[in-house]
Design an enzyme around this catalytic site. Structure first.
Site, PDB file in Angstrom:
ATOM      1  N   CYS A 278      14.858  -0.922   4.938  1.00  0.00           N
ATOM      2  CA  CYS A 278      14.904  -0.230   6.555  1.00  0.00           C
ATOM      3  C   CYS A 278      14.607  -1.456   7.301  1.00  0.00           C
ATOM      4  O   CYS A 278      15.187  -1.166   7.788  1.00  0.00           O
ATOM      5  CB  CYS A 278      13.308   0.608   6.305  1.00  0.00           C
TER       6      CYS A 278
HETATM    7  N1  SAJ Z   1       5.470  -6.787   6.298  1.00  0.00           N
HETATM    8  C1  SAJ Z   1       5.228  -8.319   5.783  1.00  0.00           C
HETATM    9  N2  SAJ Z   1       4.054  -7.655   7.179  1.00  0.00           N
HETATM   10  C2  SAJ Z   1       3.095  -6.827   7.770  1.00  0.00           C
HETATM   11  C3  SAJ Z   1       4.242  -5.823   6.712  1.00  0.00           C
HETATM   12  C4  SAJ Z   1       5.377  -5.946   6.132  1.00  0.00           C
HETATM   13  O1  SAJ Z   1       5.631  -9.365   6.053  1.00  0.00           O
HETATM   14  O2  SAJ Z   1       2.879  -6.410   8.106  1.00  0.00           O
HETATM   15  C5  SAJ Z   1       6.603  -6.641   5.248  1.00  0.00           C
HETATM   16  C6  SAJ Z   1       6.580  -6.623   3.760  1.00  0.00           C
HETATM   17  O3  SAJ Z   1       6.150  -7.552   2.472  1.00  0.00           O
HETATM   18  C7  SAJ Z   1       8.370  -5.695   3.282  1.00  0.00           C
HETATM   19  C8  SAJ Z   1       8.586  -5.701   4.802  1.00  0.00           C
HETATM   20  O4  SAJ Z   1       8.106  -6.256   6.237  1.00  0.00           O
HETATM   21  O5  SAJ Z   1       9.560  -7.113   2.792  1.00  0.00           O
HETATM   22  C9  SAJ Z   1       9.215  -3.748   5.350  1.00  0.00           C
HETATM   23  O6  SAJ Z   1       7.701  -3.356   4.870  1.00  0.00           O
HETATM   24  P1  SAJ Z   1       6.708  -2.255   5.392  1.00  0.00           P
HETATM   25  O7  SAJ Z   1       5.776  -2.034   5.056  1.00  0.00           O
HETATM   26  O8  SAJ Z   1       7.571  -2.237   6.957  1.00  0.00           O
HETATM   27  O9  SAJ Z   1       7.923  -1.006   4.237  1.00  0.00           O
HETATM   28  P2  SAJ Z   1       8.668  -0.221   4.480  1.00  0.00           P
HETATM   29  O10 SAJ Z   1      10.726  -1.278   4.217  1.00  0.00           O
HETATM   30  O11 SAJ Z   1       9.038   0.918   2.516  1.00  0.00           O
HETATM   31  O12 SAJ Z   1       9.365   0.420   5.490  1.00  0.00           O
HETATM   32  C10 SAJ Z   1       8.604   2.032   5.792  1.00  0.00           C
HETATM   33  C11 SAJ Z   1       9.759   2.401   6.460  1.00  0.00           C
HETATM   34  N3  SAJ Z   1       9.646   4.121   6.434  1.00  0.00           N
HETATM   35  C12 SAJ Z   1      10.527   4.373   7.220  1.00  0.00           C
HETATM   36  O13 SAJ Z   1      11.654   3.765   7.162  1.00  0.00           O
HETATM   37  C13 SAJ Z   1      10.791   6.131   6.530  1.00  0.00           C
HETATM   38  C14 SAJ Z   1       8.770   2.040   7.493  1.00  0.00           C
HETATM   39  O14 SAJ Z   1       9.131   2.807   8.902  1.00  0.00           O
HETATM   40  C15 SAJ Z   1       6.917   2.642   7.406  1.00  0.00           C
HETATM   41  O15 SAJ Z   1       6.224   2.407   8.129  1.00  0.00           O
HETATM   42  C16 SAJ Z   1       6.653   1.519   5.610  1.00  0.00           C
HETATM   43  O16 SAJ Z   1       7.377   2.028   4.788  1.00  0.00           O
HETATM   44  C17 SAJ Z   1       4.997   2.059   5.862  1.00  0.00           C
HETATM   45  O17 SAJ Z   1       4.401   2.304   6.892  1.00  0.00           O
HETATM   46  O18 SAJ Z   1       4.855   1.770   4.559  1.00  0.00           O
END
Ligand code: SAJ
Length: 443
Positions: A278
């Protein structure tokens, strides 16, 4: 006076006398099909993957968010069934499109799955049909790509009168238990007001809160803004790391300290880069669309530049700590701990750990990895298998790079066993209450 098509379809929604289809039975479609079936509708799931169809018809769930105990009774009662036959659309009154929207190698959107679904639906479009696109896509897809295909195929049918077309972005976060398909507020935009009314009535029967917006474009952009917000803020967190490197400070200490402010701050942490299906992808859909309109979304471009440069930054950290120990990177054993794109999942899509492994290999390092959620994968035709003896691998590694902070690891033990560590997640820091002063070689 005969009822309008809209009145008739809304009455059938209220009486659950409606045959609902979900096209695409992945991490979005399967939970949505279950939600509609649990709301009392007759639901048919359609997918090109015959394995998914077979498993679903046996009541076996392949999606972690849906247990077999939830699926089995719905399949057993006949409320829910799956098929690979798109002709089943003939007998359906509504269809929700939940197909993938990846990027092409060029970085442009790949809406081919949406086009295939649209063409299939167009061949079966009939009066009273409700079509809701859920796949994340650029603003304008519903009205510029889908609607013209419907009009080509069914000239006699008018949108908003004879059929209803909406966009409602998926908000599924796989593995999450607090926010589910049923209780996560759902944005809904219609091509016409009547479309919005009908789409909202249908979804409100299965989802607790449906939030109407003024158009399908507004709904399409809402989803992209949600995830662009994350990508840009993660990019800022990664730049804070680069800033702290220059100032000889610890980024996690500074960000955690900033997070003690009870208002006006939202915590994001540095990491190995941006992974997942995403967050790295969705902002590119938005910046691509804006480029076609002659506008450069500078925040998106800059965040992408910083986030995609993080793997190279961390490989330079490995080179530096080895150099300080008098060891060249070439020929050194480097163990990467955790390769999934985020903690406690087994998903490798867009994982920055893969870029780190490739960079290390290209610089002549002897690479290996351990991940309890990823037993094996192929890295540019190189078959990678997770080491089984973690203790032995830690002892043998000239340097350990922590890429994914799965909660199953004992970080104190791992730190004690490793000779040198580059920790892209500052794992020990997360385990300790007070903010500790870290010397840079531990990061
Ligand atoms: N990440 C960082 N630092 C952070 C947060 C994340 O480096 O502070 C990295 C993670 O390791 C990963 C990437 O960013 O590699 C994405 O992480 P994410 O926490 O955004 O997880 P996703 O990709 O599973 O995002 C999903 C999304 N859900 C949908 O699109 C419906 C996002 O909108 C959600 O906010 C997120 O899950 C969530 O909050 O868990």
């Amino acid at each position: 006076m005969s009822k309008t098509v809209q009145q008739s379809i809304q009455d059938r929604i209220a009486s659950r006398n409606l045959r609902v289809a979900v096209l695409g039975l992945g991490y979005v479609g399967l939970p949505l099909a279950v939600a509609f079936a649990e709301a009392g509708f007759q639901v048919i799931g359609i997918d090109v993957d015959e394995k998914k169809v077979r498993l679903m018809n046996r009541g076996i769930s392949y999606i972690e968010d849906i247990s077999g105990d939830r699926l089995q009774p719905l399949v057993g009662s006949g409320a829910l069934r799956a098929t690979g036959d798109l002709n089943a659309l003939d007998a359906c009154d509504s269809v929700s499109i939940c197909v993938p929207t990846p990027l092409r190698k060029t970085g442009a959107p790949d809406v081919s799955h949406i086009l295939n679904a649209t063409d299939a639906i167009a061949r079966h479009l009939h009066p009273g049909m409700i079509i809701v696109l859920e796949s994340t896509t650029y603003p304008g897809t519903t009205t510029e790509v889908i609607l013209p295909r419907f009009h080509q195929e069914a000239m006699n049918l008018e949108v908003g009168k004879d059929f209803f077309l909406c966009f409602s972005p998926e908000r599924v976060d796989p593995g999450r238990e607090d926010w589910t398909t049923r209780n996560t507020p759902k944005i809904m935009g219609g091509v016409t007001p009547a479309c919005l009314q009908v789409g909202k009535a249908l979804y409100e029967s299965a989802i607790e809160s449906v939030v109407p917006v003024s158009s399908t474009e507004a709904a399409e952009l809402t989803k992209l803004v949600e995830n662009t917000f994350r990508a840009v803020n993660i990019g800022l967190a990664n730049e804070v790391l680069l800033i702290c490197d220059k100032l000889g400070l610890n980024a996690w200490e500074v960000i955690e300290a900033a997070a003690t402010k009870p208002f006006g701050f939202m915590k994001f942490l540095p990491g190995p880069g941006l992974g997942g299906h995403c967050i790295p992808i969705d902002p590119q859909y938005l910046s691509w669309k804006l480029r076609t309109l002659g506008y450069t979304a500078r925040f998106i471009e800059l965040a992408t530049e910083i986030n995609t440069a993080m793997p190279k930054h961390w490989v330079h950290c490995v080179q530096d700590v080895l150099n300080d120990a008098g060891k060249p990177l070439r020929g050194s054993n480097i163990l990467v701990v955790g390769v999934a794109y985020k903690r406690d999942v087994g998903d490798l899509r867009e994982s920055p750990a893969l870029d780190i492994l490739t960079l290390l290999r290209d610089k002549g390092a002897v690479i290996s990895y351990h991940d309890p959620h990823v037993s094996a994968f192929t890295l540019d035709e190189l078959e990678m298998v997770s080491v089984t003896d973690l203790e032995g691998a830690l002892a043998a590694a000239d340097c350990v790079l922590i890429a994914t902070d799965h909660t199953s690891y004992d970080w104190e033990d791992l730190y004690a066993r490793a000779q040198l560590i580059v920790d892209t997640r500052a794992t020990l820091h997360q385990e300790q209450d007070e903010i500790l002063q870290y010397s840079q070689e531990q990061v």
